[in-house]
Each structure stands twice: as C-alpha cells, then as structure tokens.
Scaffold this motif. Structure first.
Motif, PDB file in Angstrom:
ATOM      1  N   ASN A 192      20.667  23.287  25.543  1.00  0.00           N
ATOM      2  CA  ASN A 192      20.232  22.858  26.753  1.00  0.00           C
ATOM      3  C   ASN A 192      19.481  23.854  27.450  1.00  0.00           C
ATOM      4  O   ASN A 192      19.373  25.056  26.987  1.00  0.00           O
ATOM      5  CB  ASN A 192      21.720  22.705  27.517  1.00  0.00           C
ATOM      6  CG  ASN A 192      22.598  21.832  26.808  1.00  0.00           C
ATOM      7  OD1 ASN A 192      22.404  20.537  27.159  1.00  0.00           O
ATOM      8  ND2 ASN A 192      23.626  22.267  26.149  1.00  0.00           N
ATOM      9  N   GLN A 228      27.911  22.006  28.899  1.00  0.00           N
ATOM     10  CA  GLN A 228      28.669  20.899  28.162  1.00  0.00           C
ATOM     11  C   GLN A 228      30.144  21.191  28.433  1.00  0.00           C
ATOM     12  O   GLN A 228      30.354  20.757  29.735  1.00  0.00           O
ATOM     13  CB  GLN A 228      28.118  20.971  26.615  1.00  0.00           C
ATOM     14  CG  GLN A 228      27.057  20.573  26.399  1.00  0.00           C
ATOM     15  CD  GLN A 228      26.555  20.592  24.716  1.00  0.00           C
ATOM     16  OE1 GLN A 228      25.484  20.958  24.641  1.00  0.00           O
ATOM     17  NE2 GLN A 228      27.425  20.149  24.167  1.00  0.00           N
ATOM     18  N   GLY A 244      34.162  16.022  28.775  1.00  0.00           N
ATOM     19  CA  GLY A 244      33.693  17.225  27.875  1.00  0.00           C
ATOM     20  C   GLY A 244      34.780  17.314  26.680  1.00  0.00           C
ATOM     21  O   GLY A 244      35.658  16.972  26.639  1.00  0.00           O
TER      22      GLY A 244
END
Length: 427
Positions: free
Chosen positions: A33, A39, A356
């Motif tokens: 990312n 995340q 998540g």
C-alpha cells in the motif's frame, strides 16, 4: 550497520521497525500500500484491552459456531463451504482447548506490558492518536454471560490485571449515556482506547525521521535466504530492484502464511474477518448521546471506542469466510442496530462501514520469534488483539534478533527497561 527488512506496515510491522530502530539497526519497511495501516490496522475497534485477553479456545465457542452457521447476522459466522485450510485450522483450534487457561493468563500478562510500551512510544515521538484513558466497561444483560465473565476474571487476575465487578446502577454511573436493562458489568480502569490508524501512521513518520526507509507502494516479488544474507526483489510501478539484508521480519498479517511457506516455515494464520462502522457525530445531540467510556458487549461480541469529539467506532463479529473482504450489509446491520438500541440519541445516518481480516493462529497466540532459517523472524498472528499486543511482541522479536548469533547485532540504543521476557505461548 546491520540491515533488517520488515514486511508489512500494519501496527505490528511499524512497531517492530520502531523497536529495531531503537536498537540501532538499519531498517527498511515494505508494504504494497501507498501508506501505512491501510488494511487490518485501518479501522478496528480501537481498544487497548487486557480485559479482552481471554482466548477463544472453548467448547462453547465451537458449539456457538455450529449453532449460528446459518444465521447471517450472528456474532460468529462460519461459511460451511469446504476448505482444507479452514477445517484443518479449526481442528487445531479444538486441539488447543486444553491450553485455554494458560494462554489466557499469558495473553493478559503480555497485554499489560504492551499498553505501557505503546503509550511511552507515542509520548516519546510526540504524536496524537485520539487516546482516551477512561477504562473499558464490559456489559452483560443476563446472568449466564456475567457468570462466565466472573470465571474469566480469575484468569485475568492471575495474569496481573485488576478488573472489578459492577452492579447495574454503577454501570449507568460509569457511562450515563447507556440505555437499557443490565444484569451487571466488569470495569477495567487501566485499559484505554485510541485510533490504530493514526497511531500507526504517526509512528511510521517518526521512524522515517529516525532513519527508517519506507518502501511503500511496492510489491515484494521474491525473497531468497541463505547462510550469508537475505535478498529481496521488489518493484514499484515498472521498476524492479534487489536489496540485500542481514535479516527479515515477516509482519504481513494474513499473507504471512504464504510468505512463511515460501521460506520453509509453517505459520498457520487464518483470515478471520471483522467489521466496524465509524459513526460520524455531526450534531450536538449525537455528540452528547454517544459514550466516552469504551464498551464491550460479550454476548454480541461488539466493542466501542470514542475517537475524539466527532467519531464513534463500533466493531465486532467474527466471520470465517476465507480471504473475502466483501462488506456485507447483513453483517453491518447488527452493528447499526446495536447502536440504535443502546444509544438511541445517536444519529446513524452517516455510518461508514469497513471490514478487515484478522490474522489468527489456532491457539490464539501470536507467532513471535525465529523461523527455521537463522535470518528469518516472525511477528504475526495476533488475531483480534493486534492493536493490544503489538508494542510488546515488537520488543520480543527485536530482542530475539539482538541475541541472534547469525544476524550481526548493532549498537544497542534501546531505552532501559524495554526488553521483555518471551511469553510461553508466543512461539
């Protein structure tokens, strides 16, 4: 200077990098990312909760999972679709039931140590993470759940946690915003809450200023380890390069299982999906009606945190559905209904949903320490307690690296008192 690569920039990866920087290592932190904590560390329940250290390895959990298998809005949902990983993981979960007591006690001890480390680190680097040190209140609407909490309290006390029972009248005194009838509660004054995303990004900026190299927005294409070095090939956009390190720490959440397999290790994490909503408190009435005390409803498996004046986080549920990240309305709806039941004055018009994947080991203990290869280390598999335990397990793995005979140790600049004794179950 000894070079260490850390894979994964969630809360465990960033705290691990910080602990290594404190010890004088040259650290590179990799994440696919563009930013840290995008995340599983993005929008969790927010609790730093030693009071939630009970492991799930009980027959009651197994029976509830079977009972709720076809109830789409149940607190614990198992997709019955056959999967070797899922059912073999569950078999190991059942096999770990005899360790329930010992692992709960050890997790409590680890959580208590981690809370202080986490606050100290934020104070040292001077960043804010919407911390609220008001304690955590567990609430119960029936005698059965309260009686189980009383039995759990014995284990928490053995681990060093002070948590006291409160009568229904005191439940409402501790959090006047609560509505409804309660059988009782348990209150832990030493627990607190905070925004995991703000903490992780704040610490990432701090360690970058201290010399860490942040390789964000990169794909790790290959990891090769031999007796002399670790070689990592990574790419960003169309450019690819290979860097050489003295050691590697895998903190990659649910992806740790595959990375470990490629490195010759078995790290049996399963992706247990959790959901949250962040309720925007856009009007004075909602701000007044929302609680400041963090809550945990054990029966519904729901936790709450107040993140500043204008945000109210509600999170919970556990879903065994593979690596699926779909946000399902039938899983979000119970969170909204729970808010409307206990806090009817809070407007849920603007509730932002999120999901998540928690990296969970079958015995509910994190995988911390060295792999089969001398230069490979792990700090992963924290399940629902990654935010709570990360600061302590980061210290544990950093100490393991510092004591390694193969990885060349760097000058130790760590503050006195930070190293921890490894926890028995965290292997």
């Amino acid at each position: 200077m000894t070079r260490i690569a850390v894979i994964g920039a969630g809360i465990t990866g960033v705290t691990t990098a910080s602990s290594l920087i404190d010890r004088g290592y040259d650290v590179s932190l990799f994440d696919r990312n563009r930013y840290a904590a995008m995340q599983t560390s993005f929008a969790n329940g927010g609790q730093l909760s030693a009071s939630n250290a009970e492991t799930w390895n009980r027959w009651a959990t197994v029976f509830k999972g079977m009972k709720w298998m076809l109830a789409r809005g149940a607190p614990l949902l198992v997709n019955p679709k056959p999967s070797w990983h899922k059912y073999s993981w569950m078999a190991e979960f059942v096999a770990s039931i005899p360790q329930y007591r010992a692992n709960t006690v050890e997790t409590t001890r680890l959580a208590i140590a981690a809370r202080g480390l986490l606050k100290d680190t934020a104070a040292r680097h001077g960043f804010d993470f919407d911390c609220e040190s008001r304690g955590i209140l567990h609430i119960y609407t029936n005698k059965k759940e309260f009686d189980h909490a009383s039995r759990v309290n014995t284990l928490l006390a053995e681990g060093g946690l002070e948590r006291r029972a409160v009568a229904p009248e005191e439940v409402r005194q501790i959090e006047p915003a609560l509505t409804g009838a309660f059988y009782g509660g348990y209150y832990t004054e030493s627990d607190f809450t905070g925004d995991i995303h703000r903490y992780t990004t704040g610490l990432a900026k701090a360690i970058e200023g201290a010399g860490a190299v942040l390789r964000f927005g990169t794909d790790v294409e290959a990891i090769r380890v031999n007796d002399q070095e670790v070689r990592i090939t990574w790419s960003r956009n169309t450019e690819s390069q290979t860097d050489v390190f003295d050691g590697i720490v895998v903190c990659a959440g649910v992806e740790s299982r595959q990375i470990a397999a490629d490195l010759g290790d078995r790290v049996n994490v399963y992706p247990v999906k959790g959901y949250s909503i962040t309720v925007r408190l856009d009007d004075d009435q909602s701000q007044q009606a929302a609680p400041w005390i963090s809550l945990l409803d054990d029966e519904a498996k729901i936790v709450t945190s107040r993140l500043g004046k204008d945000r109210f986080r509600i999170a919970g549920t556990a879903e065994f559905n593979g690596y699926n990240l779909d946000i399902r309305d039938d899983r979000i709806r119970p969170l909204i209904k729970w808010c409307e039941r206990f806090f009817p004055g809070v407007s849920t018009e603007h509730a932002v949903p999120w999901a998540g994947l928690r990296p969970m080991m079958p015995n509910m203990m994190p995988r911390v320490g060295q792999g089969k290869r001398a230069r490979v280390f792990y700090n992963t598999g924290h399940g629902h307690l990654g935010w709570t335990l990360s600061a302590a397990t980061a210290e544990m793995v950093a100490e393991t690296i510092a004591g390694s005979r193969v990885v060349n140790t760097a000058p130790r600049m760590v503050q006195p008192g930070l190293p921890l004794t490894p926890v028995k179950g965290a292997v």
